[in-house]
Design a protein around this motif. Structure first.
Motif, short mmCIF file in Angstrom:
data_model
loop_
_atom_site.label_atom_id
_atom_site.label_comp_id
_atom_site.label_asym_id
_atom_site.label_seq_id
_atom_site.Cartn_x
_atom_site.Cartn_y
_atom_site.Cartn_z
N GLU A 162 -2.02 9.10 -11.07
CA GLU A 162 -0.95 8.14 -11.37
C GLU A 162 0.27 8.35 -10.48
O GLU A 162 0.90 7.39 -10.04
CB GLU A 162 -0.56 8.24 -12.85
N ALA A 163 0.59 9.63 -10.20
CA ALA A 163 1.72 9.91 -9.32
C ALA A 163 1.42 9.43 -7.90
O ALA A 163 2.30 8.86 -7.23
CB ALA A 163 2.03 11.41 -9.32
N ALA A 164 0.17 9.63 -7.45
CA ALA A 164 -0.21 9.18 -6.10
C ALA A 164 -0.18 7.65 -6.02
O ALA A 164 0.29 7.08 -5.02
CB ALA A 164 -1.60 9.70 -5.74
N ALA A 165 -0.66 6.98 -7.07
CA ALA A 165 -0.63 5.51 -7.08
C ALA A 165 0.81 5.01 -7.06
O ALA A 165 1.14 4.04 -6.37
CB ALA A 165 -1.37 4.99 -8.31
N LEU A 166 1.66 5.70 -7.82
CA LEU A 166 3.08 5.31 -7.86
C LEU A 166 3.72 5.48 -6.49
O LEU A 166 4.45 4.60 -6.01
CB LEU A 166 3.82 6.16 -8.91
N LEU A 167 3.44 6.61 -5.82
CA LEU A 167 3.99 6.83 -4.49
C LEU A 167 3.54 5.73 -3.53
O LEU A 167 4.35 5.17 -2.77
CB LEU A 167 3.56 8.20 -3.96
N GLY A 168 2.25 5.38 -3.60
CA GLY A 168 1.73 4.31 -2.73
C GLY A 168 2.41 2.98 -3.02
O GLY A 168 2.78 2.25 -2.11
N ASN A 169 2.60 2.69 -4.30
CA ASN A 169 3.25 1.42 -4.68
C ASN A 169 4.72 1.39 -4.26
O ASN A 169 5.24 0.34 -3.87
CB ASN A 169 3.12 1.18 -6.19
N LEU A 170 5.37 2.56 -4.31
CA LEU A 170 6.77 2.63 -3.89
C LEU A 170 6.90 2.51 -2.37
O LEU A 170 7.80 1.84 -1.86
CB LEU A 170 7.41 3.93 -4.37
N LEU A 171 5.99 3.18 -1.65
CA LEU A 171 6.05 3.14 -0.19
C LEU A 171 5.93 1.71 0.33
O LEU A 171 6.52 1.36 1.34
CB LEU A 171 4.93 4.00 0.41
N HIS A 172 5.16 0.92 -0.38
CA HIS A 172 4.93 -0.45 0.08
C HIS A 172 5.65 -1.49 -0.79
O HIS A 172 5.45 -2.68 -0.62
CB HIS A 172 3.42 -0.74 0.11
N TRP A 173 6.45 -1.01 -1.72
CA TRP A 173 7.18 -1.88 -2.65
C TRP A 173 6.27 -2.97 -3.23
O TRP A 173 6.58 -4.16 -3.16
CB TRP A 173 8.44 -2.48 -2.00
N ASN A 174 5.18 -2.50 -3.80
CA ASN A 174 4.27 -3.43 -4.49
C ASN A 174 4.85 -3.72 -5.87
O ASN A 174 4.45 -3.10 -6.87
CB ASN A 174 2.88 -2.81 -4.62
N VAL A 175 5.79 -4.64 -5.93
CA VAL A 175 6.55 -4.82 -7.17
C VAL A 175 5.67 -5.30 -8.34
O VAL A 175 5.91 -4.94 -9.49
CB VAL A 175 7.74 -5.78 -6.97
N ASP A 176 4.64 -6.09 -8.04
CA ASP A 176 3.76 -6.54 -9.12
C ASP A 176 3.00 -5.37 -9.74
O ASP A 176 2.83 -5.30 -10.96
CB ASP A 176 2.76 -7.58 -8.59
N TYR A 177 2.56 -4.45 -8.87
CA TYR A 177 1.86 -3.27 -9.39
C TYR A 177 2.83 -2.35 -10.13
O TYR A 177 2.50 -1.75 -11.15
CB TYR A 177 1.17 -2.50 -8.26
#
Lengths: 317, 87
Positions: A162-177
């Motif tokens: 979950e932390a890795a997924a969050l980092l990935g979503n933050l790096l790419h600003w996947n706001v929907d995710y």
């Protein structure tokens, strides 16, 4: 090293908790973290039927084990991806676990459902295997859980995932995710409620639990996981964690408590039934039907498609 | 075979022979190999020598998990099992 609770011989240290535990108190720690996750996020009510998506790996089998141990009515669902020897060994691990625990295991084969195993489905679509695998898993898990009448679908995602997924979503600003990243995804419009009861436990803890509970899981990784972005994010987080224990937990729990609310303005897109299969989707035709359709077109265009040829990175049987 | 240390005579024949007890380390995962490390050392020292982040593995001896402070030696045999998964 001594157990923080009883001063007996410790079997595992958990730096982010400044703790070490003996076997019995580690089990108690593990169960209490799962119970807390279930309670705080209202994951499961007594009497509800839960379907655990199992891969044969440490996380999903540890999850199945702890849910059974806590008294939940938990059955397993194994999706045979058709990845050569890896899938065979994974299925065997799940079957062994089910037999030893007297539990019910449902098995669904991707090739039977969609005409081709995952590596060939990916090839025919000219897409990364992990991407096609993810789409196929989400679609099949949800459809199977709903068709079999389960209230909840549980996956073995842990704190590191979950932390890795969050980092990935933050790096790419996947706001929907980011708006939807949570240990619980509520049921809506044909989607079964999804829960992640291990999100408070690191993957070293889930592996330790599996070893100490003598769960015979598949240690080797999927051959297609090499070079996956998630592994890069985990490596970066582990580097930080080593210097500053608790960083991964702080990132994830801080986001869930304080950060996630700011993404609430991004409403999930409305769902409607897929024009071809009736499963919930945001498009006219769902992603899985599009994958299968393109694969059929590729098979027709390339006849005879060498279905017996191993995909990249896959070992010969 | 554990590694051995000997003392040679001027003519080159072995005068005395002493076996050095070694830790056998079975690495699982991508670095699948077995290593022998001579002498006693802690689990933490073994991992440091091999450049392995202790937060990413379990060290297993038989069916027991070992904490970083456990001293290995006397022909101990351990498995270093990665715990990081993903894809």
């Amino acid at each position: 090293m001594r157990c923080t609770v009883c001063r007996g011989q410790a079997v595992i240290d958990i730096p982010r908790h400044h703790s070490a535990f003996c076997r019995d108190h580690f089990f108690e720690h593990f169960r209490s973290q799962v119970r807390r996750a279930i309670r705080e996020w209202d994951m499961l009510a007594p009497g509800q039927r839960v379907l655990v998506a199992v891969s044969g790996g440490k996380d999903s089998l540890a999850l199945w084990d702890v849910l059974l141990d806590l008294g939940y009515q938990a059955d397993g669902l194994y999706l045979d991806l058709g990845i050569g020897d890896y899938s065979c060994r994974s299925l065997e691990a799940c079957q062994r676990f089910a037999q030893e625990h007297g539990a019910t295991l449902h098995v669904v084969a991707v090739e039977e459902q969609y005409g081709l195993p995952v590596p060939q489905l990916a090839r025919a679509n000219r897409r990364a295997t992990c991407a096609v695998c993810g789409t196929t898993k989400r679609y099949t898990f949800n459809r199977t859980a709903r068709q079999l009448g389960y209230d909840v679908l549980a996956t073995g995602h842990n704190l590191d995932d979950e932390a890795a997924a969050l980092l990935g979503n933050l790096l790419h600003w996947n706001v929907d995710y980011l708006a939807r990243q949570a240990p619980v995804l509520p049921a809506r419009d044909g989607l079964v409620k999804r829960i992640k009861p291990l999100y408070r436990l690191g993957e070293r803890e889930t592996a330790a639990y599996a070893v100490l509970r003598r769960i015979d899981y598949v240690v080797d990784e999927c051959p297609h996981a090499v070079g996956a972005k998630e592994l890069l994010y985990k490596e970066a987080l582990n580097l930080i964690e080593r210097q500053s224990p608790g960083s991964k937990q702080s990132l994830l729990f801080g986001f869930l408590e304080k950060g996630r609310q700011f993404f609430g303005i991004y409403e999930p897109p409305p769902l409607r039934p897929c024009a071809e299969c009736g499963e919930p989707t945001t498009a006219q035709v769902c992603a899985q039907c599009r994958l299968v359709r393109r694969a059929r077109e590729a098979v027709a265009a390339l006849k005879p498609l060498r279905r017996d040829a191993p995909a990249d990175g896959e070992e010969e049987r | 075979m554990p590694p051995a240390q000997g003392r040679l005579s001027p003519a080159g024949s072995v005068l005395s022979f002493k076996r050095v007890r070694a830790v056998r380390v079975h690495l699982r995962g991508p670095r699948r190999e077995t290593l022998e490390l001579a002498g006693r050392r802690t689990v933490a020292q073994v991992l440091a020598e091999l450049g392995i982040d202790p937060g990413t593995v379990l060290v297993i001896r038989g069916d027991e998990l070992l904490t970083p402070d456990v001293v290995l030696g006397a022909e101990d045999e351990v498995e270093v099992r990665p715990v990081v998964s993903g894809g």
